[in-house]
Design a protein around this motif. Structure first.
Motif, mmCIF file in Angstrom:
data_model
loop_
_atom_site.group_PDB
_atom_site.id
_atom_site.type_symbol
_atom_site.label_atom_id
_atom_site.label_comp_id
_atom_site.label_asym_id
_atom_site.label_seq_id
_atom_site.Cartn_x
_atom_site.Cartn_y
_atom_site.Cartn_z
ATOM 1 N N TYR A 45 0.747 -0.999 0.238
ATOM 2 C CA TYR A 45 -0.101 0.306 -0.101
ATOM 3 C C TYR A 45 0.941 1.388 0.059
ATOM 4 N N THR A 46 0.404 2.145 -0.549
ATOM 5 C CA THR A 46 0.933 3.285 -0.541
ATOM 6 C C THR A 46 -0.009 4.767 -0.196
ATOM 7 N N ASN A 47 -0.105 5.521 0.540
ATOM 8 C CA ASN A 47 -1.473 6.977 0.595
ATOM 9 C C ASN A 47 -1.039 8.108 -0.211
ATOM 10 N N ARG A 48 -2.171 8.128 -0.675
ATOM 11 C CA ARG A 48 -2.937 8.826 -1.884
ATOM 12 C C ARG A 48 -2.883 10.810 -1.018
ATOM 13 N N GLY A 53 -8.954 15.255 -0.766
ATOM 14 C CA GLY A 53 -9.233 16.263 -0.943
ATOM 15 C C GLY A 53 -9.955 16.022 0.328
ATOM 16 N N PRO A 54 -10.219 17.077 0.843
ATOM 17 C CA PRO A 54 -11.247 17.029 2.029
ATOM 18 C C PRO A 54 -12.274 16.442 1.729
ATOM 19 N N GLY A 55 -12.791 15.459 2.809
ATOM 20 C CA GLY A 55 -14.469 14.853 2.303
ATOM 21 C C GLY A 55 -13.811 14.101 1.956
ATOM 22 N N GLU A 56 -12.878 12.653 1.651
ATOM 23 C CA GLU A 56 -13.221 12.165 0.969
ATOM 24 C C GLU A 56 -13.030 10.847 1.956
ATOM 25 N N ASP A 57 -13.445 9.387 1.515
ATOM 26 C CA ASP A 57 -13.749 8.466 2.522
ATOM 27 C C ASP A 57 -12.356 7.938 3.291
ATOM 28 N N HIS A 58 -11.955 7.251 4.402
ATOM 29 C CA HIS A 58 -11.111 6.623 4.668
ATOM 30 C C HIS A 58 -10.521 5.385 3.842
ATOM 31 N N HIS A 59 -11.313 4.886 3.335
ATOM 32 C CA HIS A 59 -11.084 3.710 2.736
ATOM 33 C C HIS A 59 -10.219 3.562 1.454
ATOM 34 N N ARG A 60 -10.343 4.789 1.246
ATOM 35 C CA ARG A 60 -9.726 5.699 -0.180
ATOM 36 C C ARG A 60 -8.506 6.167 0.290
ATOM 37 N N LEU A 61 -7.760 6.408 1.198
ATOM 38 C CA LEU A 61 -6.508 6.931 1.572
ATOM 39 C C LEU A 61 -5.570 5.664 1.376
ATOM 40 N N TRP A 62 -5.108 4.650 0.856
ATOM 41 C CA TRP A 62 -4.768 4.357 -0.211
ATOM 42 C C TRP A 62 -4.649 2.838 -1.086
ATOM 43 N N THR A 63 -3.787 2.996 -2.096
ATOM 44 C CA THR A 63 -3.757 2.128 -2.917
ATOM 45 C C THR A 63 -2.626 1.254 -3.270
ATOM 46 N N SER A 64 -3.507 0.136 -3.131
ATOM 47 C CA SER A 64 -2.309 -0.770 -2.818
ATOM 48 C C SER A 64 -2.215 -2.147 -4.525
ATOM 49 N N HIS A 65 -0.910 -2.590 -5.153
ATOM 50 C CA HIS A 65 -0.889 -3.367 -5.541
ATOM 51 C C HIS A 65 -0.956 -5.002 -4.875
ATOM 52 N N TYR A 74 2.596 -1.491 4.387
ATOM 53 C CA TYR A 74 2.082 -0.129 3.967
ATOM 54 C C TYR A 74 3.293 1.423 3.904
ATOM 55 N N ASP A 75 3.719 1.701 2.798
ATOM 56 C CA ASP A 75 5.190 2.466 2.282
ATOM 57 C C ASP A 75 4.453 3.903 2.542
ATOM 58 N N LEU A 76 4.606 4.950 3.655
ATOM 59 C CA LEU A 76 4.042 6.541 4.168
ATOM 60 C C LEU A 76 5.137 7.411 3.493
ATOM 61 N N VAL A 124 -4.625 4.150 11.675
ATOM 62 C CA VAL A 124 -6.218 3.636 12.082
ATOM 63 C C VAL A 124 -6.520 3.568 10.579
ATOM 64 N N SER A 125 -6.564 3.361 9.650
ATOM 65 C CA SER A 125 -6.806 2.778 8.376
ATOM 66 C C SER A 125 -6.166 1.973 8.400
ATOM 67 N N THR A 126 -4.913 1.066 8.491
ATOM 68 C CA THR A 126 -4.136 0.694 8.469
ATOM 69 C C THR A 126 -4.839 -1.214 9.083
ATOM 70 N N THR A 127 -4.151 -1.932 8.473
ATOM 71 C CA THR A 127 -4.874 -3.467 8.900
ATOM 72 C C THR A 127 -4.031 -4.073 9.873
ATOM 73 N N PRO A 128 -4.234 -5.121 10.456
ATOM 74 C CA PRO A 128 -3.135 -5.824 11.534
ATOM 75 C C PRO A 128 -2.318 -6.324 10.554
ATOM 76 N N LYS A 129 -1.433 -7.488 10.821
ATOM 77 C CA LYS A 129 0.134 -8.089 10.376
ATOM 78 C C LYS A 129 -0.073 -7.048 8.960
ATOM 79 N N SER A 130 0.605 -6.106 9.418
ATOM 80 C CA SER A 130 1.605 -5.283 8.601
ATOM 81 C C SER A 130 2.898 -4.340 9.096
#
Length: 522
Positions: A193-196, A199-211, A283-285, A301-307
């Protein structure tokens, strides 16, 4: 008297039924028709045993958070109950070995648990109002691919005999969750994952993009001293197995590592090897894209366990230098610095994150929200970091990756050239010649000579000799080491320069430093 039905009598019966149905629609009021339907439904239900129903929504309608029970049920049904179903939905994640089955909308399947037959039905309904109309953000249909199409609200409906309610609640549902967890571990696709920028008000599920994460580095391929490598491996495995210990002593289940050393010494490879050993997501921050401290907490807080949360080159991302040194050196220019900092933030157009925000990110109250997590910082200049960031509890282990040593060279020779203790894999190479060249190369790397070369430089030499044989590659390496030795000696004896202290040229392959508290298990 016998009744014989022929085609004409059957036709008359059907015609009579159609006339009766039409008369019912034309002359019976809608309220009476509804009452009649309910009466017939109750009469039919009287001959069936009472049933209970559990509704499992795909996502919470209030917060938009994904429902793990819904995903677990779909995974369980796809593996257990859909083999003979007439219709299934198939989805193949990228890099996955096989497609995953799920129950399509408006379809039903059955399962049997301890002799009790249960019924699963998948339903989809349109939302009461359009997305974003007055009620804020709705996650349905926006997350792309997984949360449905057109904003539909999906639900799984579980029906069962009411007398087996306790069996379903206390045993069947936990059994479903356990089986789904087992299947996830068996066919788990780890992600990078890498953080993207958001903008203001965007959902926390979209804070990361993954491959898909498929880095080949392992502890067996790391160019470090084998003894130190096993020490790090043991520390990681001990951390992963001590969940109860962390809870008993009142600590969050996390651990911090600081990897430091010159470029090319294997810091990124070690991070990948850690993730592969523990089978953790990464998670590459990128701190330069994080606008505020509060946004940094949302990322945490939007990261997952085992990370593994990785911040590479942290000294280049933010000004996290020692505050005491800055106060001594810039006491007379404090006003100018504050003005310059304010002007810089005004140019960027946002508030920047601070050292306090990073410290709370690493070891504050929010850091305990997600368990079983490693936090790894890398830097080329650890002396530039504030001591508060390096204390135990934030960075529990400090690992210095230095220039190549003879044990690290043997690992590289085995990886790239097939040269090991048992000999050389290439039959065309003379074992005595290969061993002699290895001895020369190791002699140039010992402390008495002190040639500085990184594992990445040696790997590049070996890669350049791919196919030429182990002897040719080692000869080229020996020539390169001699050239560096001669250049270092010439620079040390140059006029007007002090003699170089050879001890300063020597850095171990990996050194684990720290107080006794860091070295003990916590």
């Amino acid at each position: 008297m016998e009744m014989v039905l022929d085609w004409r009598s059957v036709g008359s019966l059907l015609a009579t039924l159609m006339v009766f149905r039409t008369a019912m629609r034309d002359f019976l009021p809608p309220e009476a028709e509804l009452w009649l339907r309910r009466l017939l439904a109750r009469l039919a239900a009287a001959f069936r045993p009472p049933s209970g129903t559990i509704l499992i929504d795909e996502a919470d309608g209030a917060s938009g958070a994904a429902n793990d029970l819904y995903d677990s049920a779909q995974l369980y049904l796809g593996d257990r109950c859909l083999a003979t179903a007439p219709t299934v939905r198939l989805h193949k994640p990228r890099q996955s070995h096989r497609p995953v089955a799920s129950l399509p909308d408006s379809h039903t399947t059955h399962d049997v648990f301890r002799g009790v037959r249960v019924k699963w039905t998948s339903t989809a309904r349109s939302p009461d109002r359009p997305t974003g109309a007055g009620g804020g953000y709705s996650p349905y249909g926006i997350l792309g691919g997984r949360r449905g199409h057109g904003g539909d609200h999906r639900t799984l409906e579980l029906q069962f005999p009411r007398q087996h309610r306790e069996l379903v609640h206390d045993h069947y549902i936990p059994h479903l969750i356990a089986e789904a967890s087992r299947m996830r571990l068996k066919s788990r696709e780890r992600r990078l994952y890498t953080n993207r920028a958001t903008g203001p008000g965007e959902d926390h599920h979209r804070l990361w993009t993954s491959h898909a994460f498929a880095h080949p580095s392992t502890f067996d391929t790391l160019a470090v001293d084998p003894a130190v490598r096993e020490e790090i491996r043991g520390d990681l495995l001990r951390f992963a197995a001590r969940r109860d210990h962390y809870a008993r002593v009142g600590r969050a289940w996390k651990r911090g590592y600081l990897l430091h050393g010159p470029p090319g010494t294997g810091k990124t490879s070690l991070v990948a090897a850690i993730a592969n050993l523990l089978e953790f997501d990464v998670y590459d921050l990128e701190l330069t894209t994080v606008p505020t401290n509060s946004h940094l907490r949302r990322l945490l807080v939007s990261t997952t366990p085992k990370s593994v949360v990785v911040v590479e080159d942290i000294d280049c991302s933010l000004d996290l230098s020692d505050r005491n040194k800055k106060n001594k050196n810039n006491s007379g220019n404090a006003a100018e610095d504050d003005t310059a900092a304010a002007a810089a933030m005004a140019v960027v157009g946002r508030e920047s994150i601070s050292l306090s925000g990073v410290l709370n990110f690493v070891d504050g109250l929010w850091s305990s929200c997600v368990g079983e997590r490693l936090m790894v910082f890398t830097t080329n200049h650890p002396e530039r970091l504030d001591p508060a960031l390096l204390r135990p509890g934030r960075m529990d282990r400090k690992i210095e990756l230095g220039y190549c040593t003879p044990p690290a060279l043997r690992v590289l020779a085995k990886n790239y050239l097939g040269v090991g203790n048992e000999g050389c894999e290439d039959a065309d190479d003379d074992p005595d010649t290969v061993n002699a060249l290895m001895a020369k190369a190791e002699g140039l790397l010992v402390a008495a000579v002190g040639v500085r070369i990184t594992p990445a430089d040696i790997a590049e030499v070996f890669m350049g000799c791919d196919g030429a044989g182990a002897a040719a590659a080692l000869k080229k390496l020996v020539d390169e080491l001699r050239r560096r030795r001669d250049d270092a000696a010439a620079a040390a004896m140059a006029p007007g320069e002090s003699t170089v202290n050879t001890k300063e040229l020597i850095k171990p392959g990996i050194v684990v430093r720290g107080s006794a508290a860091m070295m003990t298990d916590i």
